[in-house]
Every structure is written in structure tokens, then in C-alpha cells.
Design a protein around this motif. Structure first.
Motif, PDB file in Angstrom:
ATOM      1  N   ARG A   7      87.107  -3.437  58.797  1.00 50.63           N
ATOM      2  CA  ARG A   7      85.921  -3.488  59.662  1.00 50.63           C
ATOM      3  C   ARG A   7      84.714  -2.820  59.008  1.00 50.63           C
ATOM      4  NH1 ARG A   7      87.545  -7.356  62.457  1.00 50.63           N
ATOM      5  NH2 ARG A   7      89.210  -7.012  63.938  1.00 50.63           N
ATOM      6  N   THR A   8      84.979  -1.773  58.232  1.00 52.14           N
ATOM      7  CA  THR A   8      83.898  -1.042  57.571  1.00 52.14           C
ATOM      8  C   THR A   8      84.315  -0.709  56.147  1.00 52.14           C
ATOM      9  OG1 THR A   8      84.705   1.172  58.127  1.00 52.14           O
ATOM     10  CG2 THR A   8      83.311   0.068  59.780  1.00 52.14           C
ATOM     11  N   VAL A   9      83.355  -0.347  55.338  1.00 53.29           N
ATOM     12  CA  VAL A   9      83.650   0.066  53.968  1.00 53.29           C
ATOM     13  C   VAL A   9      84.459   1.362  53.968  1.00 53.29           C
ATOM     14  CG1 VAL A   9      81.541   1.379  53.496  1.00 53.29           C
ATOM     15  CG2 VAL A   9      82.681   0.128  51.639  1.00 53.29           C
ATOM     16  N   GLU A  10      84.377   2.133  55.053  1.00 54.26           N
ATOM     17  CA  GLU A  10      85.193   3.350  55.164  1.00 54.26           C
ATOM     18  C   GLU A  10      86.682   3.000  55.195  1.00 54.26           C
ATOM     19  OE1 GLU A  10      84.290   6.562  54.853  1.00 54.26           O
ATOM     20  OE2 GLU A  10      82.316   5.711  54.397  1.00 54.26           O
ATOM     21  N   ASP A  11      87.029   1.901  55.870  1.00 51.29           N
ATOM     22  CA  ASP A  11      88.423   1.440  55.857  1.00 51.29           C
ATOM     23  C   ASP A  11      88.878   1.179  54.426  1.00 51.29           C
ATOM     24  OD1 ASP A  11      88.393   1.451  58.657  1.00 51.29           O
ATOM     25  OD2 ASP A  11      88.019  -0.717  58.796  1.00 51.29           O
ATOM     26  N   THR A  12      88.024   0.529  53.668  1.00 53.93           N
ATOM     27  CA  THR A  12      88.340   0.212  52.276  1.00 53.93           C
ATOM     28  C   THR A  12      88.467   1.483  51.448  1.00 53.93           C
ATOM     29  OG1 THR A  12      87.120  -1.860  52.543  1.00 53.93           O
ATOM     30  CG2 THR A  12      87.628  -1.173  50.294  1.00 53.93           C
ATOM     31  N   LYS A  13      87.582   2.432  51.659  1.00 54.25           N
ATOM     32  CA  LYS A  13      87.662   3.707  50.928  1.00 54.25           C
ATOM     33  C   LYS A  13      88.988   4.414  51.203  1.00 54.25           C
ATOM     34  CE  LYS A  13      82.708   4.624  50.652  1.00 54.25           C
ATOM     35  NZ  LYS A  13      81.579   5.443  51.124  1.00 54.25           N
ATOM     36  N   ASN A  14      89.454   4.373  52.430  1.00 53.08           N
ATOM     37  CA  ASN A  14      90.728   5.015  52.782  1.00 53.08           C
ATOM     38  C   ASN A  14      91.902   4.351  52.071  1.00 53.08           C
ATOM     39  OD1 ASN A  14      89.469   6.877  54.474  1.00 53.08           O
ATOM     40  ND2 ASN A  14      89.710   5.583  56.280  1.00 53.08           N
ATOM     41  N   VAL A  15      91.882   3.032  52.008  1.00 55.40           N
ATOM     42  CA  VAL A  15      92.942   2.303  51.301  1.00 55.40           C
ATOM     43  C   VAL A  15      92.923   2.661  49.822  1.00 55.40           C
ATOM     44  CG1 VAL A  15      93.668  -0.001  50.549  1.00 55.40           C
ATOM     45  CG2 VAL A  15      93.094   0.413  52.955  1.00 55.40           C
ATOM     46  N   LEU A  16      91.733   2.653  49.237  1.00 57.99           N
ATOM     47  CA  LEU A  16      91.613   2.970  47.809  1.00 57.99           C
ATOM     48  C   LEU A  16      92.079   4.390  47.510  1.00 57.99           C
ATOM     49  CD1 LEU A  16      88.242   1.264  46.831  1.00 57.99           C
ATOM     50  CD2 LEU A  16      90.556   0.582  46.173  1.00 57.99           C
ATOM     51  N   SER A  17      91.806   5.303  48.394  1.00 58.90           N
ATOM     52  CA  SER A  17      92.243   6.685  48.203  1.00 58.90           C
ATOM     53  C   SER A  17      93.767   6.757  48.110  1.00 58.90           C
ATOM     54  CB  SER A  17      91.727   7.541  49.354  1.00 58.90           C
ATOM     55  OG  SER A  17      92.178   8.868  49.231  1.00 58.90           O
ATOM     56  N   ALA A  18      94.454   6.031  48.974  1.00 58.58           N
ATOM     57  CA  ALA A  18      95.926   6.009  48.930  1.00 58.58           C
ATOM     58  C   ALA A  18      96.421   5.363  47.647  1.00 58.58           C
ATOM     59  CB  ALA A  18      96.475   5.267  50.145  1.00 58.58           C
ATOM     60  N   TRP A  19      95.786   4.274  47.246  1.00 61.37           N
ATOM     61  CA  TRP A  19      96.202   3.600  46.006  1.00 61.37           C
ATOM     62  C   TRP A  19      95.998   4.514  44.801  1.00 61.37           C
ATOM     63  CZ3 TRP A  19      93.577  -1.855  46.760  1.00 61.37           C
ATOM     64  CH2 TRP A  19      94.245  -2.545  47.780  1.00 61.37           C
ATOM     65  N   GLU A  20      94.865   5.200  44.756  1.00 63.83           N
ATOM     66  CA  GLU A  20      94.598   6.100  43.633  1.00 63.83           C
ATOM     67  C   GLU A  20      95.653   7.201  43.549  1.00 63.83           C
ATOM     68  OE1 GLU A  20      90.097   6.453  42.386  1.00 63.83           O
ATOM     69  OE2 GLU A  20      90.286   6.684  44.570  1.00 63.83           O
ATOM     70  N   GLU A  21      96.075   7.696  44.677  1.00 63.82           N
ATOM     71  CA  GLU A  21      97.128   8.716  44.702  1.00 63.82           C
ATOM     72  C   GLU A  21      98.433   8.152  44.150  1.00 63.82           C
ATOM     73  OE1 GLU A  21      98.691  12.488  45.341  1.00 63.82           O
ATOM     74  OE2 GLU A  21      96.587  11.861  45.469  1.00 63.82           O
ATOM     75  N   ASN A  22      98.736   6.904  44.467  1.00 64.17           N
ATOM     76  CA  ASN A  22      99.975   6.273  43.993  1.00 64.17           C
ATOM     77  C   ASN A  22     100.012   6.065  42.487  1.00 64.17           C
ATOM     78  OD1 ASN A  22     101.273   6.090  46.484  1.00 64.17           O
ATOM     79  ND2 ASN A  22     100.284   4.147  46.976  1.00 64.17           N
ATOM     80  N   TYR A  23      98.841   6.021  41.841  1.00 65.46           N
ATOM     81  CA  TYR A  23      98.818   5.851  40.390  1.00 65.46           C
ATOM     82  C   TYR A  23      99.477   7.012  39.653  1.00 65.46           C
ATOM     83  CZ  TYR A  23      95.752   1.768  40.769  1.00 65.46           C
ATOM     84  OH  TYR A  23      95.239   0.528  41.052  1.00 65.46           O
ATOM     85  N   LYS A  24      99.724   8.108  40.333  1.00 66.41           N
ATOM     86  CA  LYS A  24     100.436   9.234  39.711  1.00 66.41           C
ATOM     87  C   LYS A  24     101.893   8.877  39.416  1.00 66.41           C
ATOM     88  CE  LYS A  24      97.604  12.702  42.029  1.00 66.41           C
ATOM     89  NZ  LYS A  24      97.570  13.742  43.069  1.00 66.41           N
ATOM     90  N   ASN A  25     102.407   7.861  40.093  1.00 67.16           N
ATOM     91  CA  ASN A  25     103.799   7.435  39.913  1.00 67.16           C
ATOM     92  C   ASN A  25     103.890   6.387  38.806  1.00 67.16           C
ATOM     93  OD1 ASN A  25     104.554   8.991  42.218  1.00 67.16           O
ATOM     94  ND2 ASN A  25     103.796   7.334  43.515  1.00 67.16           N
ATOM     95  N   ASP A  26     104.798   6.594  37.871  1.00 68.56           N
ATOM     96  CA  ASP A  26     104.909   5.652  36.756  1.00 68.56           C
ATOM     97  C   ASP A  26     105.591   4.340  37.141  1.00 68.56           C
ATOM     98  OD1 ASP A  26     107.553   6.464  36.935  1.00 68.56           O
ATOM     99  OD2 ASP A  26     107.739   7.033  34.838  1.00 68.56           O
ATOM    100  N   ASN A  27     106.053   4.220  38.382  1.00 67.57           N
ATOM    101  CA  ASN A  27     106.644   2.961  38.838  1.00 67.57           C
ATOM    102  C   ASN A  27     105.750   2.261  39.867  1.00 67.57           C
ATOM    103  OD1 ASN A  27     107.053   4.679  40.990  1.00 67.57           O
ATOM    104  ND2 ASN A  27     109.163   4.066  41.356  1.00 67.57           N
ATOM    105  N   TYR A  28     104.462   2.553  39.820  1.00 62.69           N
ATOM    106  CA  TYR A  28     103.484   1.937  40.710  1.00 62.69           C
ATOM    107  C   TYR A  28     102.650   0.951  39.896  1.00 62.69           C
ATOM    108  CZ  TYR A  28      99.773   1.507  44.210  1.00 62.69           C
ATOM    109  OH  TYR A  28      98.876   1.032  45.136  1.00 62.69           O
ATOM    110  N   TYR A  29     102.611  -0.313  40.358  1.00 62.47           N
ATOM    111  CA  TYR A  29     101.966  -1.389  39.612  1.00 62.47           C
ATOM    112  C   TYR A  29     100.995  -2.129  40.532  1.00 62.47           C
ATOM    113  CZ  TYR A  29     105.810  -0.298  36.525  1.00 62.47           C
ATOM    114  OH  TYR A  29     106.694   0.369  35.707  1.00 62.47           O
ATOM    115  N   HIS A  30      99.709  -1.794  40.402  1.00 64.52           N
ATOM    116  CA  HIS A  30      98.695  -2.381  41.289  1.00 64.52           C
ATOM    117  C   HIS A  30      97.364  -2.461  40.538  1.00 64.52           C
ATOM    118  CE1 HIS A  30      97.156  -2.517  45.706  1.00 64.52           C
ATOM    119  NE2 HIS A  30      96.690  -3.503  44.972  1.00 64.52           N
TER     120      HIS A  30
END
Length: 189
Positions: free
Chosen positions: A48-71
Motif C-alpha cells: 500500500r505504501t513505500v513503507e511496506d516495501t521498506k519493511n520487506v527489504l529490511s527483513a531480506w537484508e537481514e537474511n543475507y547474513k545466512n549463507d543459505n539465503y538466495y534472493h
């Protein structure tokens, strides 16, 4: 045994597949995340808003710490136009599940097929998978065509497997590619 390396940059003839970053929020929102045409067959609602997108991206960025995360973000002409990932990678059975979405303005240009082929290559060569598979709503013919063009084979149908956002159950088509099929396909290039 798999050799996890995480989301590494992949260059295709027309795109760069790279990690998402918080700076992608506005373009992701504008190019696909807020578009009902793009999310029609997906499990998540349009943002609905770019804030929703920012929240999703924040979670994805955190997942990049895992070496078995592919996105990956699909960067075309300098901006993100879609995403592709390999989820639920099984260390025991050596498979992963491909998922993707692409901005409506970029449909029909072969970009997602190019991205999927490159990600399949990466998962077989670098990670050591035995199989990559994907599913699509039976009504989403375009997504199925991407899978077939990328070398996958139809395996079957999972009848009324998931509940669409409109409250109706939908069949899922299952497609996959085995390492041996991928090797045969690449021996002619």
C-alpha cells in the motif's frame, strides 16, 4: 553435500542479479510491489505504501547474513524491475524452490527466463543442487512458460493446493529441472 555461498552477484546478457538494499524501496514499490497485476497469483498483497516495501527489504537484508539465503534483485537498465529467489533449499535432498516476480512493464521481454536460467546455472554449478523446481497457479500461463523456456519439465498438478486471495482454491502446476537434464542441455551450447 551442498556448498552454500549465499546470494552472489550474477551477470546475465541484459541484467545484473544482485542483493536487494534499502535504496531499492521506491523503485521496487513503483515497478512491481504495488501492482495488483503482478501480485494476482502471489500469496502476498500489493504494498500500500513505500513503507511496506521498506519493511520487506529490511527483513531480506537481514537474511543475507545466512549463507543459505538466495534472493536477487533483477537490475535492468540500472534499476530493480523484479525479484527471483531459491527458497527452502534442502541440504539433505539437494533441491530448492524457485520463485519470482517481475514488473508488468517488463513482461514479455524474456527477462525472467534469462534470470531463471542464470539462477539455475548458479545453483547447479556453485551450490551443487540436484534439482530446482517451481510451481505456478494453473491460470498463470505466463509463469509456466518462463519455467518451460528455462528448461524445466512439467511434473504434474497439485490439485486445489492453495487458497487464492479471492477465496477460491487453485491448482498448482509443478515444473522442475534435474542436474542431469541441465548438463545435457548445456553440452550442446
Amino acid at each position: 553435500m551442498l556448498t552454500h555461498k549465499g546470494t552472489q552477484t550474477i551477470k546475465t546478457p541484459r541484467m545484473v542479479l544482485r542483493r536487494f538494499c534499502s535504496n531499492d524501496a521506491q523503485k521496487m514499490f513503483d515497478n512491481w510491489a504495488n501492482d495488483e497485476r503482478v501480485t494476482q497469483f502471489l500469496t502476498w498483497e500489493p504494498h500500500r505504501t513505500v513503507e511496506d516495501t521498506k519493511n520487506v527489504l529490511s527483513a531480506w537484508e537481514e537474511n543475507y547474513k545466512n549463507d543459505n539465503y538466495y534472493h536477487w534483485a533483477l537490475e535492468f537498465k540500472g534499476e530493480p524491475v523484479g525479484s527471483i529467489n531459491i527458497a527452502d533449499v534442502s541440504d539433505r535432498n539437494h533441491f530448492g524452490i524457485a520463485g519470482y516476480c517481475l514488473g508488468f512493464d517488463y513482461w514479455g521481454k524474456g527477462l525472467m527466463t534469462e534470470a531463471l536460467e542464470s539462477v539455475i546455472d548458479y545453483m547447479f554449478i556453485e551450490i551443487g543442487l540436484h534439482k530446482v523446481f517451481a510451481t505456478h497457479d494453473s491460470a498463470n500461463i505466463g509463469s509456466g512458460m518462463v519455467m518451460l523456456k528455462a528448461g524445466m519439465t512439467r511434473e504434474g498438478v497439485m490439485r486445489e493446493h492453495y487458497l487464492r486471495k479471492d477465496g477460491r482454491y487453485a491448482d498448482l502446476q509443478v515444473c522442475s529441472i534435474l542436474r542431469s537434464e541441465w548438463e545435457t542441455r548445456h553440452s550442446f551450447k
